[in-house]
Scaffold this motif. Structure first.
Motif, mmCIF file in Angstrom:
data_model
loop_
_atom_site.group_PDB
_atom_site.id
_atom_site.type_symbol
_atom_site.label_atom_id
_atom_site.label_comp_id
_atom_site.label_asym_id
_atom_site.label_seq_id
_atom_site.Cartn_x
_atom_site.Cartn_y
_atom_site.Cartn_z
ATOM 1 N N GLU A 161 1.365 -1.276 -0.267
ATOM 2 C CA GLU A 161 -0.240 0.089 0.208
ATOM 3 C C GLU A 161 0.339 1.687 -0.039
ATOM 4 O OE1 GLU A 161 -2.032 0.155 3.297
ATOM 5 O OE2 GLU A 161 -0.660 -0.004 5.175
ATOM 6 N N ASP A 162 0.454 2.204 -0.822
ATOM 7 C CA ASP A 162 0.949 3.656 -0.200
ATOM 8 C C ASP A 162 1.777 3.498 0.952
ATOM 9 O OD1 ASP A 162 0.489 3.809 -2.731
ATOM 10 O OD2 ASP A 162 -0.956 5.679 -2.729
ATOM 11 N N LYS A 163 2.887 4.301 1.254
ATOM 12 C CA LYS A 163 3.342 4.933 2.425
ATOM 13 C C LYS A 163 3.704 6.876 2.952
ATOM 14 C CE LYS A 163 3.365 0.506 4.488
ATOM 15 N NZ LYS A 163 2.101 0.276 5.870
ATOM 16 N N TYR A 164 3.303 6.668 3.717
ATOM 17 C CA TYR A 164 4.014 8.306 3.567
ATOM 18 C C TYR A 164 5.227 8.609 4.389
ATOM 19 C CZ TYR A 164 -0.439 8.226 1.339
ATOM 20 O OH TYR A 164 -1.895 8.318 0.680
ATOM 21 N N VAL A 165 5.935 8.869 4.270
ATOM 22 C CA VAL A 165 7.464 9.093 5.139
ATOM 23 C C VAL A 165 7.990 10.195 5.720
ATOM 24 C CG1 VAL A 165 10.335 8.961 5.060
ATOM 25 C CG2 VAL A 165 8.898 7.118 3.527
ATOM 26 N N GLN A 166 7.650 9.705 6.860
ATOM 27 C CA GLN A 166 8.077 11.733 7.438
ATOM 28 C C GLN A 166 9.507 11.479 8.146
ATOM 29 O OE1 GLN A 166 5.665 12.003 10.873
ATOM 30 N NE2 GLN A 166 6.761 14.569 10.973
ATOM 31 N N PHE A 167 10.062 10.882 7.922
ATOM 32 C CA PHE A 167 11.504 11.052 8.579
ATOM 33 C C PHE A 167 12.265 9.769 7.703
ATOM 34 C CE2 PHE A 167 9.972 12.039 12.425
ATOM 35 C CZ PHE A 167 10.588 13.435 13.019
ATOM 36 N N ALA A 168 13.492 9.882 7.404
ATOM 37 C CA ALA A 168 14.519 9.110 6.758
ATOM 38 C C ALA A 168 15.957 9.233 6.366
ATOM 39 C CB ALA A 168 13.952 8.897 4.873
ATOM 40 N N PRO A 188 6.166 1.515 -9.729
ATOM 41 C CA PRO A 188 6.148 1.166 -9.973
ATOM 42 C C PRO A 188 5.637 1.044 -11.848
ATOM 43 C CG PRO A 188 4.939 1.134 -8.750
ATOM 44 C CD PRO A 188 5.225 2.112 -8.088
ATOM 45 N N GLY A 189 6.304 0.348 -12.953
ATOM 46 C CA GLY A 189 6.474 0.865 -14.063
ATOM 47 C C GLY A 189 8.013 1.638 -14.536
ATOM 48 N N LYS A 266 4.868 5.063 -3.068
ATOM 49 C CA LYS A 266 4.363 4.390 -3.771
ATOM 50 C C LYS A 266 3.234 2.736 -3.523
ATOM 51 C CE LYS A 266 1.844 7.895 -7.150
ATOM 52 N NZ LYS A 266 2.062 7.972 -8.700
ATOM 53 N N ALA A 267 2.285 1.866 -3.693
ATOM 54 C CA ALA A 267 2.437 0.838 -3.208
ATOM 55 C C ALA A 267 3.719 0.456 -4.440
ATOM 56 C CB ALA A 267 1.318 0.103 -3.556
ATOM 57 N N GLY A 268 4.373 -0.985 -3.811
ATOM 58 C CA GLY A 268 5.757 -1.361 -4.696
ATOM 59 C C GLY A 268 6.276 -1.129 -5.288
ATOM 60 N N ASP A 297 -0.502 10.302 10.840
ATOM 61 C CA ASP A 297 -1.478 10.351 10.529
ATOM 62 C C ASP A 297 -1.333 10.855 8.164
ATOM 63 O OD1 ASP A 297 -3.039 10.285 12.838
ATOM 64 O OD2 ASP A 297 -1.275 11.747 13.199
ATOM 65 N N LYS A 298 -2.303 10.659 7.865
ATOM 66 C CA LYS A 298 -2.121 10.987 6.531
ATOM 67 C C LYS A 298 -2.034 12.747 6.620
ATOM 68 C CE LYS A 298 -4.424 9.833 2.498
ATOM 69 N NZ LYS A 298 -5.447 9.389 1.556
ATOM 70 N N PRO A 299 -0.574 12.386 5.532
ATOM 71 C CA PRO A 299 -0.421 14.018 5.363
ATOM 72 C C PRO A 299 -1.418 14.478 4.197
ATOM 73 C CG PRO A 299 1.128 12.534 4.415
ATOM 74 C CD PRO A 299 0.483 12.004 5.486
ATOM 75 N N THR A 300 -1.120 15.966 4.553
ATOM 76 C CA THR A 300 -1.659 16.752 3.509
ATOM 77 C C THR A 300 -1.152 17.784 2.348
ATOM 78 O OG1 THR A 300 -1.589 18.390 4.929
ATOM 79 C CG2 THR A 300 -3.814 17.627 5.472
ATOM 80 N N GLN A 301 0.238 17.220 2.205
ATOM 81 C CA GLN A 301 1.225 17.995 1.631
ATOM 82 C C GLN A 301 2.404 17.080 1.643
ATOM 83 O OE1 GLN A 301 2.779 21.380 4.400
ATOM 84 N NE2 GLN A 301 1.444 22.860 3.564
ATOM 85 N N ARG A 302 2.403 16.995 -0.065
ATOM 86 C CA ARG A 302 3.993 15.881 -0.761
ATOM 87 C C ARG A 302 4.764 16.895 -0.659
ATOM 88 N NH1 ARG A 302 3.820 12.433 -6.291
ATOM 89 N NH2 ARG A 302 5.258 11.154 -5.824
#
Length: 453
Positions: A161-168, A188-189, A266-268, A297-302
């Motif tokens: 599933e799609d993941k939202y990364v805050q720290f890396a 993917p693709g 994104k997933a994959g 929590d699901k973010p609002t800003q990419r």
């Protein structure tokens, strides 16, 4: 500089005199300053060569600490204070400098352990909070000599599933020989590096040529056509096939985003590591890792990382102040949150500017004394709205003269290249957009409707 240093010494003398020099102690006075300014790097396993976590390991460096803070060598920070305000400004307060100077001058005494503040909480082995996921690259043996091409390593995430990364955070296993790591997100693709096998280091000569070709084509289609000294749009994630996730280089901080902001994986998707190894006379062994912390929590800003880059320049031999420019025109609204200038050993200074659709111009960041040893992000204290049509421009100067002690060869004409003895001119910057947007939305000009001018 001498007058500045003299003023700080006098301030330190006043500090010691007002409290009694014997009262300036490590536990009571110095440790809080080190916790605030130094311990994030000066602890076991991190980039700094010595630890300042306790008195025993700090005391031998008292005089060196004094010299480093008086000359502003530490903490490293290179932004001209006349332009912009930055949330991660490392400039040490004069009162803190005075404390360190007074401690060194008064014998660097320990004091009473009961006066110490509570220890800082660090996650062992990471500068970010404890990772939710750790991706580990296959081991790579670095030879004792020779020039190594960039190695690319594909790390499948296996996200369903799609993941939202805050720290890396990217962490090398062999800091002595890992010059840098850049972790990209390959969706993917994507055909990028399609011939690479997961986990196996890959040198994509043809893939890199194709990426450079795509970058030139995107620049031409955007209207920002490169000329001598003038670079075009650095599309496709800065000439690559994915968005920037995080990176490692000397002095570079991990990716740390605010609540509500995230990098989208994104997933994959796969994570692609660009590994730059440098031989130093002895063989090495590296196992690098990527740590990821997901947003609660699901973010609002990419968050997207873009670049105003120029790979078409020729720095003449002996030139001590050669100028190179780049620019990128943003095609949609976005919000600027951070800036990262990047050059190599001949880099002298770097400036970011914005030209808004109204014609108004603004200097966003000026780094008057660039230092290749410290690849710093400058995070804006207040995000800045960039309306569609805003042009981000960069100007850099290079010292290819014998007066530059870091210059590998002042008799050589220098071009864009991957190795440290070559040069680069890249103005990276982070923007926030809606979660439904991607980098190409910001960089590719929209097609005009039929019948319009």
């Amino acid at each position: 500089m001498r007058l500045f240093a003299l003023g700080l010494i006098c301030a330190a003398a006043g500090f010691a005199g007002s409290t009694g020099s014997t009262q300036v102690t490590y536990y009571k006075d110095v440790l809080p300053v080190l916790q605030k300014n130094c311990q994030n790097c000066h602890r076991p396993g991190e980039a700094a060569p010595m630890s300042f976590l306790n008195y025993e390991s700090t005391r031998p460096y008292a005089k060196a600490i004094k010299a480093a803070v008086l000359t502003k060598k530490m903490p490293p920070w290179y932004a001209d204070p006349h332009y912009g305000k930055f949330a991660n400004d490392r400039t040490m307060r004069q009162s803190d400098i005075a404390t360190l100077v007074a401690w060194a001058d008064s014998g660097a005494k320990a004091g009473e352990a009961k006066d110490a503040p509570a220890p800082m909480a660090f996650t062992d082995g990471w500068a970010i909070p404890k990772p939710d996921v750790v991706l580990t690259a296959a081991a790579f043996d670095v030879p004792a000599s020779g020039t190594l091409d960039y190695q690319y390593i594909i790390l499948p995430t296996n996200f369903t599933e799609d993941k939202y990364v805050q720290f890396a955070e990217a962490r090398p296993g062999d800091r002595e020989r890992v010059h840098h790591i850049i972790a990209f997100i390959r969706e993917p693709g994507s055909p990028w590096l399609k011939d690479a096998k997961p986990g196996v280091p890959f040198v994509p000569a043809e893939a890199m040529r194709q990426a450079a070709k795509r970058q030139a084509e995107q620049a031409q289609s955007s209207g920002d056509q490169p000329r001598r000294r003038q670079g075009g749009d650095g599309g496709d994630g800065g000439g690559f096939g994915g968005d920037f996730l995080c990176g490692y280089a000397p002095g570079a901080p991990p990716q740390e985003l605010k609540t509500g902001q995230a990098k989208l994986v994104k997933a994959g998707s796969d994570i692609v590591l660009q590994m730059h190894y440098t031989a130093n006379g002895k063989p090495g062994h590296d196992v690098s890792k990527i740590g990821i912390v997901f947003a609660k929590d699901k973010p609002t800003q990419r968050v997207l990382t873009l670049a105003a880059a120029n790979n078409r320049f020729a720095i003449p031999p002996g030139d001590g102040n050669y100028e190179v420019d780049s620019k990128i025109t943003l095609q949609e609204d976005s919000t600027l949150i951070g800036l990262l200038p990047h050059m190599h050993l001949r880099g002298k200074d770097f400036q970011f500017r914005a030209t808004y659709p109204t014609g108004e111009k603004e200097v966003l960041l000026m780094v008057p004394k660039y230092d290749f040893s410290w690849q710093l992000w400058y995070v804006l204290a207040e995000p800045k709205v960039l309306p569609a049509g805003t042009i981000i421009e960069c100007t850099a100067h290079y010292d290819n003269s014998p007066n530059n002690p870091a210059n590998p060869d002042p008799k050589k004409e220098i071009h864009f290249g991957e190795q440290s003895w070559d040069e680069m001119m890249i103005g990276f910057f982070d923007v926030t957009v809606g979660m439904d947007k991607n980098a190409m939305d910001l960089m590719r000009p929209k097609k005009k409707a039929a019948g319009t001018d």
